[in-house]
Design a protein around this motif. Structure first.
Motif, PDB file in Angstrom:
ATOM      1  N   ARG A  17      52.314  30.870  91.601  1.00  0.00           N
ATOM      2  CA  ARG A  17      51.773  31.277  90.304  1.00  0.00           C
ATOM      3  C   ARG A  17      52.917  31.693  89.383  1.00  0.00           C
ATOM      4  NH1 ARG A  17      46.208  34.772  91.202  1.00  0.00           N
ATOM      5  NH2 ARG A  17      45.193  33.331  92.673  1.00  0.00           N
ATOM      6  N   LEU A  18      52.847  31.224  88.157  1.00  0.00           N
ATOM      7  CA  LEU A  18      53.813  31.612  87.132  1.00  0.00           C
ATOM      8  C   LEU A  18      53.251  32.763  86.308  1.00  0.00           C
ATOM      9  CD1 LEU A  18      54.775  28.075  85.780  1.00  0.00           C
ATOM     10  CD2 LEU A  18      55.894  29.362  87.598  1.00  0.00           C
ATOM     11  N   SER A  19      54.138  33.613  85.811  1.00  0.00           N
ATOM     12  CA  SER A  19      53.737  34.619  84.836  1.00  0.00           C
ATOM     13  C   SER A  19      54.032  34.077  83.438  1.00  0.00           C
ATOM     14  CB  SER A  19      54.497  35.923  85.061  1.00  0.00           C
ATOM     15  OG  SER A  19      54.143  36.504  86.297  1.00  0.00           O
ATOM     16  N   VAL A  20      53.238  34.508  82.478  1.00  0.00           N
ATOM     17  CA  VAL A  20      53.385  34.038  81.097  1.00  0.00           C
ATOM     18  C   VAL A  20      53.470  35.243  80.176  1.00  0.00           C
ATOM     19  CG1 VAL A  20      52.379  32.666  79.235  1.00  0.00           C
ATOM     20  CG2 VAL A  20      52.093  31.935  81.611  1.00  0.00           C
ATOM     21  N   THR A  21      54.421  35.197  79.258  1.00  0.00           N
ATOM     22  CA  THR A  21      54.548  36.235  78.237  1.00  0.00           C
ATOM     23  C   THR A  21      54.473  35.597  76.858  1.00  0.00           C
ATOM     24  OG1 THR A  21      56.971  36.081  78.180  1.00  0.00           O
ATOM     25  CG2 THR A  21      56.000  37.684  79.707  1.00  0.00           C
ATOM     26  N   VAL A  22      54.285  36.433  75.854  1.00  0.00           N
ATOM     27  CA  VAL A  22      54.461  36.014  74.463  1.00  0.00           C
ATOM     28  C   VAL A  22      55.550  36.881  73.850  1.00  0.00           C
ATOM     29  CG1 VAL A  22      52.124  35.143  74.134  1.00  0.00           C
ATOM     30  CG2 VAL A  22      52.598  37.549  73.689  1.00  0.00           C
ATOM     31  N   ASP A  23      56.388  36.280  73.043  1.00  0.00           N
ATOM     32  CA  ASP A  23      57.428  36.996  72.301  1.00  0.00           C
ATOM     33  C   ASP A  23      57.268  36.695  70.819  1.00  0.00           C
ATOM     34  OD1 ASP A  23      58.992  38.342  74.348  1.00  0.00           O
ATOM     35  OD2 ASP A  23      59.526  36.336  75.037  1.00  0.00           O
ATOM     36  N   LEU A  24      57.461  37.705  69.982  1.00  0.00           N
ATOM     37  CA  LEU A  24      57.232  37.581  68.549  1.00  0.00           C
ATOM     38  C   LEU A  24      58.547  37.562  67.786  1.00  0.00           C
ATOM     39  CD1 LEU A  24      54.290  40.113  68.044  1.00  0.00           C
ATOM     40  CD2 LEU A  24      54.179  37.703  68.699  1.00  0.00           C
ATOM     41  N   ILE A  25      58.726  36.536  66.958  1.00  0.00           N
ATOM     42  CA  ILE A  25      59.861  36.484  66.034  1.00  0.00           C
ATOM     43  C   ILE A  25      59.306  36.789  64.653  1.00  0.00           C
ATOM     44  CG2 ILE A  25      61.844  35.155  65.250  1.00  0.00           C
ATOM     45  CD1 ILE A  25      59.957  33.521  67.902  1.00  0.00           C
ATOM     46  N   LEU A  26      59.449  38.029  64.222  1.00  0.00           N
ATOM     47  CA  LEU A  26      58.934  38.478  62.930  1.00  0.00           C
ATOM     48  C   LEU A  26      60.118  38.605  61.991  1.00  0.00           C
ATOM     49  CD1 LEU A  26      56.506  41.237  64.274  1.00  0.00           C
ATOM     50  CD2 LEU A  26      55.997  38.836  63.780  1.00  0.00           C
ATOM     51  N   MET A  27      60.186  37.707  61.004  1.00  0.00           N
ATOM     52  CA  MET A  27      61.379  37.585  60.182  1.00  0.00           C
ATOM     53  C   MET A  27      61.095  37.877  58.718  1.00  0.00           C
ATOM     54  SD  MET A  27      63.135  34.186  61.859  1.00  0.00           S
ATOM     55  CE  MET A  27      64.440  34.227  60.627  1.00  0.00           C
ATOM     56  N   VAL A 102      55.941  32.068  75.598  1.00  0.00           N
ATOM     57  CA  VAL A 102      55.499  31.328  74.424  1.00  0.00           C
ATOM     58  C   VAL A 102      55.889  32.160  73.199  1.00  0.00           C
ATOM     59  CG1 VAL A 102      53.548  30.300  73.220  1.00  0.00           C
ATOM     60  CG2 VAL A 102      53.589  30.341  75.728  1.00  0.00           C
ATOM     61  N   ALA A 103      56.792  31.619  72.396  1.00  0.00           N
ATOM     62  CA  ALA A 103      57.293  32.347  71.227  1.00  0.00           C
ATOM     63  C   ALA A 103      56.384  32.109  70.028  1.00  0.00           C
ATOM     64  CB  ALA A 103      58.717  31.905  70.907  1.00  0.00           C
ATOM     65  N   TYR A 104      56.056  33.185  69.348  1.00  0.00           N
ATOM     66  CA  TYR A 104      55.248  33.132  68.129  1.00  0.00           C
ATOM     67  C   TYR A 104      56.114  33.579  66.959  1.00  0.00           C
ATOM     68  CZ  TYR A 104      50.708  32.242  70.298  1.00  0.00           C
ATOM     69  OH  TYR A 104      49.653  31.671  70.950  1.00  0.00           O
ATOM     70  N   PHE A 105      55.901  32.927  65.826  1.00  0.00           N
ATOM     71  CA  PHE A 105      56.790  33.047  64.673  1.00  0.00           C
ATOM     72  C   PHE A 105      55.997  33.513  63.466  1.00  0.00           C
ATOM     73  CE2 PHE A 105      59.412  30.476  61.464  1.00  0.00           C
ATOM     74  CZ  PHE A 105      60.451  31.392  61.464  1.00  0.00           C
ATOM     75  N   ALA A 106      56.564  34.423  62.694  1.00  0.00           N
ATOM     76  CA  ALA A 106      55.923  34.863  61.452  1.00  0.00           C
ATOM     77  C   ALA A 106      56.990  35.209  60.432  1.00  0.00           C
ATOM     78  CB  ALA A 106      55.016  36.059  61.693  1.00  0.00           C
ATOM     79  N   LEU A 107      56.734  34.839  59.170  1.00  0.00           N
ATOM     80  CA  LEU A 107      57.583  35.213  58.045  1.00  0.00           C
ATOM     81  C   LEU A 107      56.812  36.202  57.194  1.00  0.00           C
ATOM     82  CD1 LEU A 107      58.868  31.663  57.060  1.00  0.00           C
ATOM     83  CD2 LEU A 107      60.033  33.377  58.448  1.00  0.00           C
ATOM     84  N   LEU A 108      57.472  37.311  56.835  1.00  0.00           N
ATOM     85  CA  LEU A 108      56.789  38.387  56.126  1.00  0.00           C
ATOM     86  C   LEU A 108      57.673  38.934  55.010  1.00  0.00           C
ATOM     87  CD1 LEU A 108      55.659  40.259  59.340  1.00  0.00           C
ATOM     88  CD2 LEU A 108      54.133  39.007  57.820  1.00  0.00           C
ATOM     89  N   PRO A 109      57.061  39.378  53.902  1.00  0.00           N
ATOM     90  CA  PRO A 109      57.845  40.068  52.882  1.00  0.00           C
ATOM     91  C   PRO A 109      58.457  41.340  53.457  1.00  0.00           C
ATOM     92  CG  PRO A 109      55.657  39.494  52.064  1.00  0.00           C
ATOM     93  CD  PRO A 109      55.638  39.254  53.534  1.00  0.00           C
ATOM     94  N   ALA A 110      59.576  41.755  52.901  1.00  0.00           N
ATOM     95  CA  ALA A 110      60.316  42.892  53.452  1.00  0.00           C
ATOM     96  C   ALA A 110      59.481  44.161  53.513  1.00  0.00           C
ATOM     97  CB  ALA A 110      61.578  43.123  52.621  1.00  0.00           C
ATOM     98  N   ASP A 111      58.614  44.383  52.521  1.00  0.00           N
ATOM     99  CA  ASP A 111      57.875  45.639  52.493  1.00  0.00           C
ATOM    100  C   ASP A 111      56.839  45.761  53.601  1.00  0.00           C
ATOM    101  OD1 ASP A 111      56.000  43.832  51.566  1.00  0.00           O
ATOM    102  OD2 ASP A 111      55.711  44.794  49.614  1.00  0.00           O
ATOM    103  N   ARG A 112      56.504  44.644  54.270  1.00  0.00           N
ATOM    104  CA  ARG A 112      55.529  44.697  55.345  1.00  0.00           C
ATOM    105  C   ARG A 112      56.062  45.450  56.568  1.00  0.00           C
ATOM    106  NH1 ARG A 112      51.482  41.330  56.299  1.00  0.00           N
ATOM    107  NH2 ARG A 112      51.133  42.865  57.939  1.00  0.00           N
ATOM    108  N   PHE A 113      57.360  45.609  56.680  1.00  0.00           N
ATOM    109  CA  PHE A 113      57.940  46.251  57.848  1.00  0.00           C
ATOM    110  C   PHE A 113      58.066  47.774  57.705  1.00  0.00           C
ATOM    111  CE2 PHE A 113      59.450  41.896  57.954  1.00  0.00           C
ATOM    112  CZ  PHE A 113      59.285  41.547  59.287  1.00  0.00           C
TER     113      PHE A 113
END
Length: 244
Positions: A17-27, A102-113
């Motif tokens: 059995r493999l383990s699965v993760t998600v990683d977030l690239i919030l830029m 599984v990498a997930y990607f999002a682009l956000l305006p600076a003020d969202r952080f």
């Protein structure tokens, strides 16, 4: 044997059995440079190192559900739009066991952080330096403030590098840059985003003509406030027909 009998007798332990993760690239783009949200790891492996926000996928949740759960729990955001970027499956990418991410990607305006950074002290925005031109790809350098380049946990440096390559590749033919801007923005701010991602200066007149000719912009009739010079006109993104 019918399917019901087959499933009843099926031995799930017959295969590894493999383990699965998600990683977030919030830029975003911060002070004229691309930036990514990082979290400091509080446990082994790589305790104390900086990493992308991530977590294991539960047996009862989909990949998208896991990504949005991690978005809330690890990145302090509830409503950002994320989409799959790529799946990373090198055999030795995680020292614990065989783990696919599984990498997930999002682009956000600076003020969202801002709220997340204030509420979660283990988060930081790191500047991304891209030492290669165009879309050829390669390693990037990630720094927090004026630190030396960070050695990110796992293969997260490779994940950020791929995200930058993909972003550069999509910049010319898509409207992806508008995700990094507030609802109303100046043409100067739009050009700043393009220059930050491409790491190159663009001709002001040619850039503005190209943006307007593509019918991606709509003038609001408003002008920016608080400027010490002649206030610039504000625009909004006008989604092309068929965009969702």
């Amino acid at each position: 044997m019918d399917e019901a009998a087959f499933l009843e007798s099926y031995d799930a332990d017959a295969f590894d059995r493999l383990s699965v993760t998600v990683d977030l690239i919030l830029m975003s783009v911060i002070d004229g440079a691309p930036a990514v949200l990082l979290t400091r790891r509080s446990q082994h492996p790589f305790e104390g190192a900086w990493a992308l926000p991530g977590g294991f996928v539960g047996m009862g949740e989909s990949l998208d559900e896991a990504a949005h759960r991690v978005l809330v729990e690890k990145a302090g955001m509830a409503d950002a739009y994320v989409e799959q970027l790529y799946t990373f499956g090198a055999i030795d990418r995680d020292p614990r066991t065989r783990i696919i991410s599984v990498a997930y990607f999002a682009l956000l305006p600076a003020d969202r952080f801002a709220a997340a950074l204030k509420a979660m002290p283990d988060l930081a925005l790191a500047e991304i330096a891209v030492p290669w031109k165009g879309e050829t790809g390669g390693p990037v350098e990630v720094r927090i403030d004026d630190s030396d380049p960070l050695d990110l946990a796992f293969d997260h440096g490779d994940i950020v590098s791929l995200a930058m390559r993909r972003l550069r590749g999509k910049l010319d033919y898509s409207t992806v840059a508008f995700a990094l801007l507030p609802e109303r923005f100046t043409l100067r701010a739009l050009q700043d985003v393009y220059e930050a991602i491409l790491d190159t200066k663009l001709n002001k007149s040619a850039f503005r003509r190209r943006m307007i000719d593509r019918s991606w912009l709509e003038a609001t009739g408003e002008r920016e406030t608080g400027a010490s010079f002649r206030p610039a006109e504000l625009y909004r993104y006008l989604a092309p027909q068929g965009d969702k």
